[in-house]
Design an enzyme around this catalytic site. Sequence first.
Site, PDB file in Angstrom:
ATOM      1  N   GLY A  89       0.775  -1.229   0.000  1.00 28.45           N
ATOM      2  CA  GLY A  89       0.000   0.000   0.000  1.00 28.45           C
ATOM      3  C   GLY A  89       0.810   1.284   0.000  1.00 28.45           C
ATOM      4  O   GLY A  89       0.338   2.322   0.483  1.00 28.45           O
ATOM      5  N   SER A  90       2.029   1.288  -0.530  1.00 30.37           N
ATOM      6  CA  SER A  90       2.841   2.523  -0.515  1.00 30.37           C
ATOM      7  C   SER A  90       2.223   3.618  -1.378  1.00 30.37           C
ATOM      8  O   SER A  90       2.295   4.802  -1.038  1.00 30.37           O
ATOM      9  CB  SER A  90       4.279   2.247  -0.956  1.00 30.37           C
ATOM     10  OG  SER A  90       4.344   1.852  -2.310  1.00 30.37           O
ATOM     11  N   ASN A  91       1.570   3.268  -2.478  1.00 22.70           N
ATOM     12  CA  ASN A  91       0.876   4.277  -3.290  1.00 22.70           C
ATOM     13  C   ASN A  91      -0.321   4.832  -2.524  1.00 22.70           C
ATOM     14  O   ASN A  91      -0.577   6.043  -2.550  1.00 22.70           O
ATOM     15  CB  ASN A  91       0.416   3.674  -4.621  1.00 22.70           C
ATOM     16  CG  ASN A  91       1.509   3.694  -5.671  1.00 22.70           C
ATOM     17  OD1 ASN A  91       1.872   4.748  -6.196  1.00 22.70           O
ATOM     18  ND2 ASN A  91       2.062   2.538  -5.961  1.00 22.70           N
ATOM     19  N   LEU A 167      -4.952  -6.796  -7.031  1.00 23.15           N
ATOM     20  CA  LEU A 167      -4.564  -7.861  -7.976  1.00 23.15           C
ATOM     21  C   LEU A 167      -5.725  -8.705  -8.493  1.00 23.15           C
ATOM     22  O   LEU A 167      -5.534  -9.766  -9.051  1.00 23.15           O
ATOM     23  CB  LEU A 167      -3.505  -8.773  -7.322  1.00 23.15           C
ATOM     24  CG  LEU A 167      -2.193  -8.070  -6.935  1.00 23.15           C
ATOM     25  CD1 LEU A 167      -1.191  -9.064  -6.384  1.00 23.15           C
ATOM     26  CD2 LEU A 167      -1.609  -7.301  -8.119  1.00 23.15           C
ATOM     27  N   LYS A 168      -6.964  -8.219  -8.278  1.00 24.76           N
ATOM     28  CA  LYS A 168      -8.113  -8.971  -8.783  1.00 24.76           C
ATOM     29  C   LYS A 168      -8.825  -8.175  -9.872  1.00 24.76           C
ATOM     30  O   LYS A 168      -8.789  -6.922  -9.866  1.00 24.76           O
ATOM     31  CB  LYS A 168      -9.088  -9.245  -7.634  1.00 24.76           C
ATOM     32  CG  LYS A 168      -8.526 -10.205  -6.574  1.00 24.76           C
ATOM     33  CD  LYS A 168      -8.208 -11.554  -7.194  1.00 24.76           C
ATOM     34  CE  LYS A 168      -7.697 -12.552  -6.187  1.00 24.76           C
ATOM     35  NZ  LYS A 168      -7.227 -13.797  -6.854  1.00 24.76           N
ATOM     36  N   ASN A 184      -6.205   3.141 -12.339  1.00 24.71           N
ATOM     37  CA  ASN A 184      -5.271   2.104 -11.924  1.00 24.71           C
ATOM     38  C   ASN A 184      -3.858   2.572 -12.244  1.00 24.71           C
ATOM     39  O   ASN A 184      -3.637   3.289 -13.230  1.00 24.71           O
ATOM     40  CB  ASN A 184      -5.542   0.790 -12.676  1.00 24.71           C
ATOM     41  CG  ASN A 184      -4.526  -0.288 -12.312  1.00 24.71           C
ATOM     42  OD1 ASN A 184      -4.337  -0.597 -11.141  1.00 24.71           O
ATOM     43  ND2 ASN A 184      -3.848  -0.831 -13.306  1.00 24.71           N
ATOM     44  N   HIS A 186      -0.069   1.073 -13.119  1.00 21.24           N
ATOM     45  CA  HIS A 186       0.609  -0.157 -13.552  1.00 21.24           C
ATOM     46  C   HIS A 186       2.089   0.170 -13.690  1.00 21.24           C
ATOM     47  O   HIS A 186       2.445   1.260 -14.187  1.00 21.24           O
ATOM     48  CB  HIS A 186       0.020  -0.638 -14.879  1.00 21.24           C
ATOM     49  CG  HIS A 186       0.655  -1.881 -15.403  1.00 21.24           C
ATOM     50  ND1 HIS A 186       0.335  -3.138 -14.909  1.00 21.24           N
ATOM     51  CD2 HIS A 186       1.618  -2.059 -16.337  1.00 21.24           C
ATOM     52  CE1 HIS A 186       1.084  -4.031 -15.558  1.00 21.24           C
ATOM     53  NE2 HIS A 186       1.863  -3.408 -16.422  1.00 21.24           N
ATOM     54  N   ASP A 227      -5.664  -3.730 -17.821  1.00 21.29           N
ATOM     55  CA  ASP A 227      -4.683  -2.801 -18.407  1.00 21.29           C
ATOM     56  C   ASP A 227      -4.991  -2.330 -19.821  1.00 21.29           C
ATOM     57  O   ASP A 227      -4.096  -1.902 -20.555  1.00 21.29           O
ATOM     58  CB  ASP A 227      -3.295  -3.475 -18.419  1.00 21.29           C
ATOM     59  CG  ASP A 227      -2.901  -3.902 -17.025  1.00 21.29           C
ATOM     60  OD1 ASP A 227      -2.175  -4.904 -16.914  1.00 21.29           O
ATOM     61  OD2 ASP A 227      -3.338  -3.246 -16.060  1.00 21.29           O
ATOM     62  N   GLU A 256       6.075   6.215  -9.323  1.00 19.31           N
ATOM     63  CA  GLU A 256       4.636   5.975  -9.124  1.00 19.31           C
ATOM     64  C   GLU A 256       4.069   6.885  -8.042  1.00 19.31           C
ATOM     65  O   GLU A 256       2.997   7.499  -8.208  1.00 19.31           O
ATOM     66  CB  GLU A 256       4.402   4.518  -8.724  1.00 19.31           C
ATOM     67  CG  GLU A 256       4.656   3.506  -9.803  1.00 19.31           C
ATOM     68  CD  GLU A 256       4.358   2.100  -9.327  1.00 19.31           C
ATOM     69  OE1 GLU A 256       3.334   1.904  -8.655  1.00 19.31           O
ATOM     70  OE2 GLU A 256       5.128   1.194  -9.652  1.00 19.31           O
TER      71      GLU A 256
HETATM   72  N1  LIG Z   1     -11.322  -4.682 -14.825  1.00 17.36           N
HETATM   73  C1  LIG Z   1     -10.051  -4.429 -14.455  1.00 17.36           C
HETATM   74  N2  LIG Z   1      -9.600  -4.869 -13.271  1.00 17.36           N
HETATM   75  C2  LIG Z   1      -8.312  -4.596 -12.877  1.00 17.36           C
HETATM   76  C3  LIG Z   1      -7.445  -3.883 -13.719  1.00 17.36           C
HETATM   77  C4  LIG Z   1      -7.952  -3.411 -14.993  1.00 17.36           C
HETATM   78  O1  LIG Z   1      -7.246  -2.737 -15.758  1.00 17.36           O
HETATM   79  N3  LIG Z   1      -9.252  -3.707 -15.300  1.00 17.36           N
HETATM   80  N4  LIG Z   1      -6.120  -3.640 -13.327  1.00 17.36           N
HETATM   81  C5  LIG Z   1      -5.628  -4.543 -12.297  1.00 17.36           C
HETATM   82  C6  LIG Z   1      -4.243  -4.247 -11.840  1.00 17.36           C
HETATM   83  N5  LIG Z   1      -3.301  -4.998 -12.681  1.00 17.36           N
HETATM   84  C7  LIG Z   1      -2.437  -4.290 -13.463  1.00 17.36           C
HETATM   85  O2  LIG Z   1      -2.324  -3.049 -13.390  1.00 17.36           O
HETATM   86  C8  LIG Z   1      -3.305  -6.414 -12.708  1.00 17.36           C
HETATM   87  C9  LIG Z   1      -3.527  -7.101 -11.529  1.00 17.36           C
HETATM   88  C10 LIG Z   1      -3.539  -8.491 -11.540  1.00 17.36           C
HETATM   89  C11 LIG Z   1      -3.306  -9.197 -12.713  1.00 17.36           C
HETATM   90  C12 LIG Z   1      -3.349 -10.698 -12.711  1.00 17.36           C
HETATM   91  O3  LIG Z   1      -2.905 -11.324 -13.656  1.00 17.36           O
HETATM   92  N6  LIG Z   1      -3.898 -11.245 -11.609  1.00 17.36           N
HETATM   93  C13 LIG Z   1      -3.919 -12.730 -11.458  1.00 17.36           C
HETATM   94  C14 LIG Z   1      -4.258 -13.085 -10.011  1.00 17.36           C
HETATM   95  C15 LIG Z   1      -3.152 -12.587  -9.073  1.00 17.36           C
HETATM   96  C16 LIG Z   1      -3.427 -12.982  -7.630  1.00 17.36           C
HETATM   97  O4  LIG Z   1      -4.601 -13.267  -7.300  1.00 17.36           O
HETATM   98  O5  LIG Z   1      -2.443 -12.970  -6.856  1.00 17.36           O
HETATM   99  C17 LIG Z   1      -4.987 -13.332 -12.358  1.00 17.36           C
HETATM  100  O6  LIG Z   1      -6.007 -12.672 -12.632  1.00 17.36           O
HETATM  101  O7  LIG Z   1      -4.779 -14.492 -12.711  1.00 17.36           O
HETATM  102  C18 LIG Z   1      -3.054  -8.526 -13.891  1.00 17.36           C
HETATM  103  C19 LIG Z   1      -3.035  -7.128 -13.904  1.00 17.36           C
HETATM  104  C20 LIG Z   1      -6.587  -4.644 -11.136  1.00 17.36           C
HETATM  105  N7  LIG Z   1      -7.889  -4.999 -11.654  1.00 17.36           N
HETATM  106  N1  LIG Z   2      -0.556  -4.809 -12.413  1.00 16.66           N
HETATM  107  C1  LIG Z   2      -0.762  -4.206 -11.126  1.00 16.66           C
HETATM  108  C2  LIG Z   2       0.558  -3.955 -10.460  1.00 16.66           C
HETATM  109  O1  LIG Z   2       1.525  -4.670 -10.674  1.00 16.66           O
HETATM  110  N2  LIG Z   2       0.576  -2.916  -9.619  1.00 16.66           N
HETATM  111  C3  LIG Z   2       1.777  -2.558  -8.942  1.00 16.66           C
HETATM  112  O2  LIG Z   2       1.762  -3.135  -7.633  1.00 16.66           O
HETATM  113  C4  LIG Z   2       2.623  -2.326  -6.812  1.00 16.66           C
HETATM  114  C5  LIG Z   2       1.876  -2.015  -5.549  1.00 16.66           C
HETATM  115  O3  LIG Z   2       2.743  -1.402  -4.643  1.00 16.66           O
HETATM  116  P1  LIG Z   2       2.142  -0.698  -3.326  1.00 16.66           P
HETATM  117  O4  LIG Z   2       1.187  -1.694  -2.703  1.00 16.66           O
HETATM  118  O5  LIG Z   2       3.355  -0.427  -2.479  1.00 16.66           O
HETATM  119  O6  LIG Z   2       1.443   0.567  -3.775  1.00 16.66           O
HETATM  120  C6  LIG Z   2       2.933  -1.035  -7.600  1.00 16.66           C
HETATM  121  O7  LIG Z   2       4.236  -1.101  -8.166  1.00 16.66           O
HETATM  122  C7  LIG Z   2       1.898  -1.065  -8.696  1.00 16.66           C
HETATM  123  O8  LIG Z   2       2.316  -0.420  -9.889  1.00 16.66           O
END
Ligand SMILES: Nc1nc2c(c(=O)[nH]1)N[C@@H](CN(C=O)c1ccc(C(=O)N[C@@H](CCC(=O)O)C(=O)O)cc1)CN2
Ligand SMILES: NCC(=O)N[C@@H]1O[C@H](COP(=O)([O-])[O-])[C@@H](O)[C@H]1O
Length: 292
Positions: A89-91, A167-168, A184, A186, A227, A256
């Site tokens: 959660g640093s962001n 991450l969901k 979001n 990334h 994304d 970020e």
């Molecule tokens: N509808 C959307 N939901 C989310 C988005 C988005 O753009 N549209 N962004 C993500 C964040 N993210 C990249 O920025 C991202 C997060 C997670 C994954 C991924 O592959 N997750 C795995 C599961 C990981 C886990 O449970 O530990 C998966 O789905 O298999 C890809 C990109 C947040 N939500």
């Molecule tokens: N695709 C999603 C993804 O990889 N997001 C990345 O997770 C980290 C969260 O850090 P934080 O919890 O310290 O903010 C950040 O680097 C963010 O860009």
Amino acid sequence: MEAQKILSRFCPKTPSLLLPSHKKLHTLPYVGPKNLGILRLGCSYTEGKKKRVFCVRSTVEEEEAKVVKVGATAPVRRKKLAVFVSGGGSNFKSIHEASLKGSLHGDVLVLVTNKPDCGGAEYARNNGIPVVVFPKVKDGSDGLSPSELVDTLRSFQVDFILLAGFLKLIPVELIRAYENSILNIHPSLLPAFGGKGYYGMKVHKAVIASGARYSGPTIHFVDEHYDTGRILAQCAIPVLANDTADELAFRVLKEEHRLYVEVVEALCEERIVWREDGVPLIRSKDNPNGFC
Ligand SMILES: Nc1nc2c(c(=O)[nH]1)N[C@@H](CN(C=O)c1ccc(C(=O)N[C@@H](CCC(=O)O)C(=O)O)cc1)CN2
Ligand SMILES: NCC(=O)N[C@@H]1O[C@H](COP(=O)([O-])[O-])[C@@H](O)[C@H]1O
């Protein structure tokens, strides 16, 4: 009241006094020496047998300070934010600190996470921010359904949703309820190194392995897929020849924190505009005719 009911199901430690900023406050004129302030009487609600009423008192100047004048003279309302995290959660912390410092014209009213024990959730609890679990954990009672999540965010009168290491996949119900209001961040220059499977260190390892000479954060609007939403802001930083994934991740994360705060400040000041072809732009704070 609705938020209180839903929250009490999943977050018993949630402070019983919900944040006043999303309770309907009845402002009563202060009867007393002129201009000493306005007594704002928080609405009452019952908690068990007790009727809880809270009062805050603010001066006229404090009330006016909550309204930012952007551009010509249009006053801009302070925005209500929800942040979604899965990790440290640093962001989220950077955004919350900017809100407390006053540079960000908004308040984080609720934190949403799929990992209630993560660092971001701990920070939220330590700072009096209610924590909501989403999505439901498999065959567990904990967590909200997509429709309950929409109802809860509506109960907090959330204006914008900020994903920060969540991450969901965000469900279509939430995308529809918060159209063009979910951002979001990334950790790569999208569209490169994005999509399912690209998160956290996996992104930086792929960048290093590819021989890319630049990387950096992307902030984008969220659509139904990972994304692929409209890109709002990016910042390119060099990938050094001997960079490890950890060293690159450290430099990208620092960018970020700066970029997300800058973008959310613009969002809360209503400086996001949409070009005719659908590309979102950030109007410069210093030059109303310029863009960041
Ligand atoms: N509808 C959307 N939901 C989310 C988005 C988005 O753009 N549209 N962004 C993500 C964040 N993210 C990249 O920025 C991202 C997060 C997670 C994954 C991924 O592959 N997750 C795995 C599961 C990981 C886990 O449970 O530990 C998966 O789905 O298999 C890809 C990109 C947040 N939500
Ligand atoms: N695709 C999603 C993804 O990889 N997001 C990345 O997770 C980290 C969260 O850090 P934080 O919890 O310290 O903010 C950040 O680097 C963010 O860009």
